[in-house]
Scaffold this active site. Structure first.
Site, PDB file in Angstrom:
ATOM      1  N   LYS A 165      38.534  45.616  31.136  1.00  0.00           N
ATOM      2  CA  LYS A 165      38.452  46.427  29.774  1.00  0.00           C
ATOM      3  C   LYS A 165      37.072  45.809  29.041  1.00  0.00           C
ATOM      4  O   LYS A 165      36.261  46.747  28.523  1.00  0.00           O
ATOM      5  CB  LYS A 165      39.541  45.996  28.875  1.00  0.00           C
ATOM      6  CG  LYS A 165      40.174  47.266  29.058  1.00  0.00           C
ATOM      7  CD  LYS A 165      41.608  47.449  28.101  1.00  0.00           C
ATOM      8  CE  LYS A 165      42.015  45.959  27.666  1.00  0.00           C
ATOM      9  NZ  LYS A 165      42.708  45.916  26.225  1.00  0.00           N
ATOM     10  N   ARG A 197      42.965  28.415  35.121  1.00  0.00           N
ATOM     11  CA  ARG A 197      43.486  28.421  33.481  1.00  0.00           C
ATOM     12  C   ARG A 197      44.891  28.797  33.764  1.00  0.00           C
ATOM     13  O   ARG A 197      45.355  29.647  34.682  1.00  0.00           O
ATOM     14  CB  ARG A 197      42.793  29.377  32.630  1.00  0.00           C
ATOM     15  CG  ARG A 197      41.442  28.962  32.627  1.00  0.00           C
ATOM     16  CD  ARG A 197      40.738  29.897  31.228  1.00  0.00           C
ATOM     17  NE  ARG A 197      41.279  31.294  31.568  1.00  0.00           N
ATOM     18  CZ  ARG A 197      41.622  32.096  30.521  1.00  0.00           C
ATOM     19  NH1 ARG A 197      41.164  31.812  29.274  1.00  0.00           N
ATOM     20  NH2 ARG A 197      41.969  33.543  30.853  1.00  0.00           N
ATOM     21  N   ARG A 211      40.528  33.698  40.102  1.00  0.00           N
ATOM     22  CA  ARG A 211      39.528  33.251  39.026  1.00  0.00           C
ATOM     23  C   ARG A 211      39.734  31.780  38.676  1.00  0.00           C
ATOM     24  O   ARG A 211      40.676  31.060  38.797  1.00  0.00           O
ATOM     25  CB  ARG A 211      39.799  33.720  37.544  1.00  0.00           C
ATOM     26  CG  ARG A 211      39.459  35.250  37.399  1.00  0.00           C
ATOM     27  CD  ARG A 211      39.719  35.897  36.434  1.00  0.00           C
ATOM     28  NE  ARG A 211      40.001  35.314  34.841  1.00  0.00           N
ATOM     29  CZ  ARG A 211      39.597  35.541  34.031  1.00  0.00           C
ATOM     30  NH1 ARG A 211      38.615  36.818  33.890  1.00  0.00           N
ATOM     31  NH2 ARG A 211      39.763  35.211  33.034  1.00  0.00           N
TER      32      ARG A 211
END
Ligand SMILES: [Zn+2]
Length: 217
Positions: A13, A160, A127
């Site tokens: 987004k 994370r 990620r």
């Protein structure tokens, strides 16, 4: 064009918001930016928000809504905007209608970036963030030359908590519970446009711009 952008976590987004806002020459307004601007600017709302954040509490809806109201009343948003991160649920959608009504404006379109859950998990769980410089890599789409070592600064990478499979699953459930009804709400008003948000970023941008062309710019 007055536009709201919605999509699950990992739909890209933020990236698409930049491109779309630039193409249609409208300000990109994200709740994160509004928060930061109010807190760093030391506004009354910013101080209030900060007091909740410092205490480890969620900022109440009324404070967020008041900040959105202020921001949408600024001159650069008078003829259009792209909203990212608000509304997040149906009650907030009613608030947005009320804010726009006071400004004599209406929302034109809601663009939904469609990505299925499997793809979201694939994107987010891959990620890896650099401990040194903060750069985000991806084990599949943007790998480092040495496993777990940043190509830019040589520091170690880590995953994370937000990118761990279990957290992603929770975020998707939360998204489905809160935001899916929002999509239905705008669908019933005939304001919803969905695009396939999988594949290369540039292709998604082209689809987004095509879908929005008839709304302005
Ligand atoms: Zn690094």
């Amino acid at each position: 064009m007055r536009l709201v952008l919605v999509g699950p976590p990992g739909a890209g987004k933020g990236t698409q918001a930049e491109f779309i806002a630039e193409r249609f020459s409208i300000p990109k307004i994200s709740t994160g930016d509004i928060f930061r601007a109010n807190v760093s600017g030391g506004t009354e709302l910013g101080k209030l928000a900060k007091s909740f954040m410092d205490a480890g509490d969620l900022v109440p809806d009324e404070v967020t809504i008041a900040m959105v109201r202020d921001r949408l009343g600024e001159p650069d948003a008078a003829t259009g905007f792209l909203l990212d991160g608000f509304p997040r649920n149906v009650p907030q959608a009613y608030e947005l209608d009320s804010i726009l009504g006071d400004l004599g404006a209406v929302l034109d379109v809601v663009l939904e970036l469609e990505v299925d859950s499997e793809e979201v998990v694939r994107r987010l769980s891959g990620r890896r963030t650099c401990r040194g410089c903060g750069k985000i890599w991806h084990v599949e789409f943007d790998p480092t030359s040495k496993d777990n070592i940043c190509d830019r600064c040589g520091s170690e990478l880590f995953q994370r908590d937000d990118d761990k499979a279990e957290t992603i699953a929770n975020r998707l459930v939360e998204y489905a519970e809160k935001t899916a009804p929002l999509v239905d709400f705008y669908g019933a008003q005939g304001k919803l446009v969905g695009i396939d948000a999988t594949g290369p970023v540039e292709d998604v941008t082209v689809r987004a711009i095509d879908a929005l062309r008839s709304y302005g710019g």
